[in-house]
Scaffold this motif. Structure first.
Motif, short mmCIF file in Angstrom:
data_model
loop_
_atom_site.label_atom_id
_atom_site.label_comp_id
_atom_site.label_asym_id
_atom_site.label_seq_id
_atom_site.Cartn_x
_atom_site.Cartn_y
_atom_site.Cartn_z
N SER A 160 -7.36 11.48 2.21
CA SER A 160 -6.30 10.43 1.89
C SER A 160 -6.89 9.38 0.97
O SER A 160 -7.91 9.17 0.59
CB SER A 160 -6.51 9.71 3.06
OG SER A 160 -6.10 10.40 4.32
N CYS A 220 -9.92 4.15 -1.60
CA CYS A 220 -9.07 3.14 -1.87
C CYS A 220 -8.81 2.49 -3.28
O CYS A 220 -9.98 2.36 -3.72
CB CYS A 220 -9.38 1.85 -0.95
SG CYS A 220 -9.44 2.31 0.92
N VAL A 267 1.01 -1.09 0.05
CA VAL A 267 0.11 -0.09 0.13
C VAL A 267 0.77 1.28 -0.09
O VAL A 267 1.86 1.48 0.73
CB VAL A 267 -0.87 0.02 1.29
CG1 VAL A 267 -0.38 0.10 2.44
CG2 VAL A 267 -2.15 1.27 0.94
N ASN A 268 0.32 2.30 -0.80
CA ASN A 268 1.10 3.59 -0.81
C ASN A 268 0.01 4.62 -0.28
O ASN A 268 -1.08 4.36 -0.62
CB ASN A 268 1.78 3.97 -2.18
CG ASN A 268 3.03 3.29 -2.66
OD1 ASN A 268 3.67 2.64 -1.72
ND2 ASN A 268 3.11 3.17 -3.88
N GLU A 269 0.33 5.62 0.48
CA GLU A 269 -0.71 6.32 0.95
C GLU A 269 -0.44 7.93 0.34
O GLU A 269 0.90 8.35 0.33
CB GLU A 269 -0.68 6.75 2.45
CG GLU A 269 -0.82 5.06 2.99
CD GLU A 269 -0.80 5.49 4.63
OE1 GLU A 269 -0.73 6.26 5.11
OE2 GLU A 269 -0.52 4.21 5.33
N TYR A 324 -5.31 5.89 -0.69
CA TYR A 324 -4.65 4.49 -0.39
C TYR A 324 -4.60 3.73 -1.69
O TYR A 324 -5.73 3.33 -2.09
CB TYR A 324 -5.10 3.75 0.67
CG TYR A 324 -5.38 4.60 1.95
CD1 TYR A 324 -4.31 5.18 2.69
CD2 TYR A 324 -6.74 4.99 2.50
CE1 TYR A 324 -4.33 5.77 3.80
CE2 TYR A 324 -6.79 5.71 3.41
CZ TYR A 324 -5.97 6.11 4.24
OH TYR A 324 -5.67 6.94 5.39
N HIS A 325 -3.45 3.31 -2.31
CA HIS A 325 -3.33 2.78 -3.39
C HIS A 325 -2.54 1.15 -2.96
O HIS A 325 -1.45 0.91 -2.60
CB HIS A 325 -2.46 3.38 -4.42
CG HIS A 325 -2.03 2.56 -5.69
ND1 HIS A 325 -1.07 3.07 -6.62
CD2 HIS A 325 -2.37 1.51 -6.27
CE1 HIS A 325 -1.10 2.32 -7.61
NE2 HIS A 325 -1.75 1.39 -7.51
N TYR A 333 -8.29 1.02 6.61
CA TYR A 333 -7.98 1.52 5.09
C TYR A 333 -9.65 1.37 4.24
O TYR A 333 -9.95 2.55 4.14
CB TYR A 333 -6.96 0.91 4.17
CG TYR A 333 -5.65 1.03 4.68
CD1 TYR A 333 -4.90 2.37 4.58
CD2 TYR A 333 -4.87 0.15 5.41
CE1 TYR A 333 -3.60 2.57 4.85
CE2 TYR A 333 -3.80 0.08 5.59
CZ TYR A 333 -3.01 1.30 5.62
OH TYR A 333 -1.55 1.59 5.76
#
Length: 138
Positions: free
Chosen positions: A72, A102, A63-65, A74-75, A95
C-alpha cells in the motif's frame, strides 16, 4: 545525498535512487516551495514503486491510497488542514504506523505526529526546468 535533475526525463532515475537510498524506510516527507515539483516527483516515484493507477494530488481529499508492487502507498497533502485535529480525525496512526509507504507533502503542518525514522526529500528550484533533490535520513 544530492541528485540534480535537469528535466522531467530524469525523474524516473531520481525516483529509483530515492528508493535505493531509503532501504527499508517507508515514510517519506517532501519539502519544497509551492511549484517545486513535489507532486510531479511523487507521481514518478509511484510509477517506480509499481502503482498502476493514475496518481493525482490529494490536495482536497488529504490522502490518496494506491496499491503497488511493494504494498500500500498513501500520498498525503497536508497543505489545506486547518489544525492538527484533522490529522487525528483522518486516523493518521493507521497510515504512518501500518506498514505501508507514506508520501507526505507539507509535513511541517503535522511535524509533531511524524514517526522518528523517515526519509526527507528537499526539492530546490534551480530554474524553470532544473531541480536539486537533497535526500537525508531523519
Amino acid at each position: 545525498m544530492e541528485i540534480a535533475v535537469n528535466d522531467l526525463s530524469a525523474l524516473p532515475n531520481a525516483a529509483a535512487q530515492l528508493l535505493a537510498f531509503a532501504g527499508e524506510v517507508k515514510i517519506f516527507i517532501f519539502d519544497g516551495d509551492m511549484g517545486a515539483g513535489k507532486t510531479t516527483f511523487i507521481k514518478t516515484f509511484c510509477q517506480v514503486l509499481g502503482v498502476a493507477d493514475v496518481v493525482s494530488s490529494p490536495t482536497y481529499s488529504i490522502v490518496n491510497e494506491y496499491e503497488s508492487a511493494k504494498g500500500s502507498v498513501y500520498h498525503f497533502d497536508f497543505y489545506r488542514i486547518k489544525d492538527i485535529q484533522e490529522a487525528y480525525d483522518l486516523g493518521y496512526e493507521e497510515y504512518f504506523y501500518g506498514g505501508g509507504i507514506c508520501l507526505i507533502e507539507w509535513p511541517e503542518r503535522v511535524a509533531e505526529l511524524l514517526p522518528d525514522h523517515l526519509v526527507k526529500v528537499e526539492i530546490s528550484i534551480v530554474d524553470e526546468n532544473r531541480r536539486v533533490f537533497n535526500l537525508s535520513r531523519v
